[in-house]
Design a protein around this motif. Structure first.
Motif, PDB file in Angstrom:
ATOM      1  N   ARG A  47       0.832  -1.193   0.000  1.00  0.00           N
ATOM      2  CA  ARG A  47       0.000   0.000   0.000  1.00  0.00           C
ATOM      3  C   ARG A  47       0.874   1.253   0.000  1.00  0.00           C
ATOM      4  NH1 ARG A  47      -3.077  -0.306   4.919  1.00  0.00           N
ATOM      5  NH2 ARG A  47      -4.144  -2.041   3.897  1.00  0.00           N
ATOM      6  N   GLN A  49       0.715   5.388   0.059  1.00  0.00           N
ATOM      7  CA  GLN A  49      -0.225   6.453   0.393  1.00  0.00           C
ATOM      8  C   GLN A  49       0.341   7.829   0.085  1.00  0.00           C
ATOM      9  OE1 GLN A  49      -1.095   5.215   4.504  1.00  0.00           O
ATOM     10  NE2 GLN A  49      -3.143   4.665   3.808  1.00  0.00           N
ATOM     11  N   GLY A  52      -2.675  10.071  -2.398  1.00  0.00           N
ATOM     12  CA  GLY A  52      -3.798   9.140  -2.445  1.00  0.00           C
ATOM     13  C   GLY A  52      -3.313   7.706  -2.346  1.00  0.00           C
ATOM     14  N   THR A  53      -4.205   6.807  -1.982  1.00  0.00           N
ATOM     15  CA  THR A  53      -3.832   5.408  -1.795  1.00  0.00           C
ATOM     16  C   THR A  53      -3.809   4.658  -3.119  1.00  0.00           C
ATOM     17  OG1 THR A  53      -4.805   5.380   0.417  1.00  0.00           O
ATOM     18  CG2 THR A  53      -4.438   3.247  -0.647  1.00  0.00           C
ATOM     19  N   ARG A  54      -2.724   3.951  -3.355  1.00  0.00           N
ATOM     20  CA  ARG A  54      -2.640   3.039  -4.493  1.00  0.00           C
ATOM     21  C   ARG A  54      -1.734   1.885  -4.095  1.00  0.00           C
ATOM     22  NH1 ARG A  54       1.700   3.045  -7.590  1.00  0.00           N
ATOM     23  NH2 ARG A  54       3.334   4.624  -7.338  1.00  0.00           N
ATOM     24  N   TYR A  55      -1.518   0.928  -5.000  1.00  0.00           N
ATOM     25  CA  TYR A  55      -0.783  -0.282  -4.654  1.00  0.00           C
ATOM     26  C   TYR A  55       0.287  -0.587  -5.700  1.00  0.00           C
ATOM     27  CZ  TYR A  55      -4.690  -0.962  -1.478  1.00  0.00           C
ATOM     28  OH  TYR A  55      -5.629  -0.795  -0.498  1.00  0.00           O
ATOM     29  N   ASP A  73      -2.557  -7.347   0.956  1.00  0.00           N
ATOM     30  CA  ASP A  73      -1.585  -6.261   0.858  1.00  0.00           C
ATOM     31  C   ASP A  73      -0.831  -6.083   2.170  1.00  0.00           C
ATOM     32  OD1 ASP A  73      -4.518  -4.826   1.158  1.00  0.00           O
ATOM     33  OD2 ASP A  73      -2.997  -3.877   2.418  1.00  0.00           O
ATOM     34  N   SER A  75       0.997  -3.162   4.541  1.00  0.00           N
ATOM     35  CA  SER A  75       1.031  -1.721   4.756  1.00  0.00           C
ATOM     36  C   SER A  75       2.322  -1.264   5.411  1.00  0.00           C
ATOM     37  CB  SER A  75      -0.165  -1.283   5.602  1.00  0.00           C
ATOM     38  OG  SER A  75      -0.162  -1.948   6.857  1.00  0.00           O
ATOM     39  N   GLU A  99       8.886   6.498  -3.560  1.00  0.00           N
ATOM     40  CA  GLU A  99       7.704   6.048  -2.811  1.00  0.00           C
ATOM     41  C   GLU A  99       8.061   5.042  -1.729  1.00  0.00           C
ATOM     42  OE1 GLU A  99       4.356   6.625  -6.337  1.00  0.00           O
ATOM     43  OE2 GLU A  99       5.146   4.633  -5.891  1.00  0.00           O
TER      44      GLU A  99
END
Length: 198
Positions: A47, A49, A52-55, A73, A75, A99
């Motif tokens: 995850r 963040q 915004g949240t994406r993977y 997932d 975190s 990221e």
């Protein structure tokens, strides 16, 4: 598997990519379990963040968080590996580096080349990150589970074989004692420390 490589053009690279990932998981699996951690292949997403949240789906994820058997997932990953390919290396070295290193839980990010025997490891060092680059016959110490990994371990079973160490030629005019008139090359890891911009 990352990328959009065509099956025929990139078959060898894809096979090598898979072997490298398997070797890394094998090296990390037992040490991780002994410390209450787990290692996952590329089907475990991470995850992100930022904005915004994406993977993302790294090639290897090591996490020490409490993970249910049906978890999809992670975190709070502790260590992430990306095995580079021609189609993903720009993103892996740029966007994903930024990221991943922004994740508070992350202690290390390893990028492994598939074209040559080389790897780059980023490890958290206080408020910054250390960078270690090794090639040919280098050794890395991976964070979180404190595992020493050689490039022979990483590339085992692939066509990227360890370098041949040349033997010195006999010189009949050389003295019978003292240093030989040659120096064998050594692959010494390069380490530097820096701040990654947020």
């Amino acid at each position: 598997m990352h990328g959009k490589d065509t099956p025929n053009a990139q078959a060898g690279a894809l096979s090598r990519h898979g072997l490298i990932g398997t070797n890394l998981i094998a090296a990390l699996h037992r040490p991780a379990l002994r410390q209450g951690c787990k290692v996952y292949a590329s089907d475990m997403r991470v995850r992100i963040q930022a904005r915004g949240t994406r993977y993302d789906y790294p090639d290897v994820v090591l996490t020490c968080e409490d993970m249910a058997d049906d978890a999809r997932d992670a975190s709070s990953p502790c260590f992430i590996v990306e095995v580079l390919s021609q189609s993903t290396q720009v993103v892996d070295r740029g966007q994903k580096l930024s990221e991943y290193t922004a994740l508070p839980s992350l202690q290390g990010y390893l990028m492994v080349d598939t074209a040559t025997r080389a790897a780059r490891l980023y490890t958290r060092q206080g408020e910054g990150w250390g960078e270690q680059y090794v090639e040919e016959a280098g050794v890395l110490r991976l964070p979180c589970v404190d595992v020493e990994l050689t490039l022979d371990d990483v590339y085992e079973g692939t066509s990227l074989q360890p370098p041949h160490t040349p033997q010195p030629a006999s010189d009949p005019t050389a003295p019978k004692h003292g240093l030989r008139p040659w120096i064998a090359s050594a692959f010494v890891p390069h380490i530097r420390y820096f701040q990654i911009g947020r």
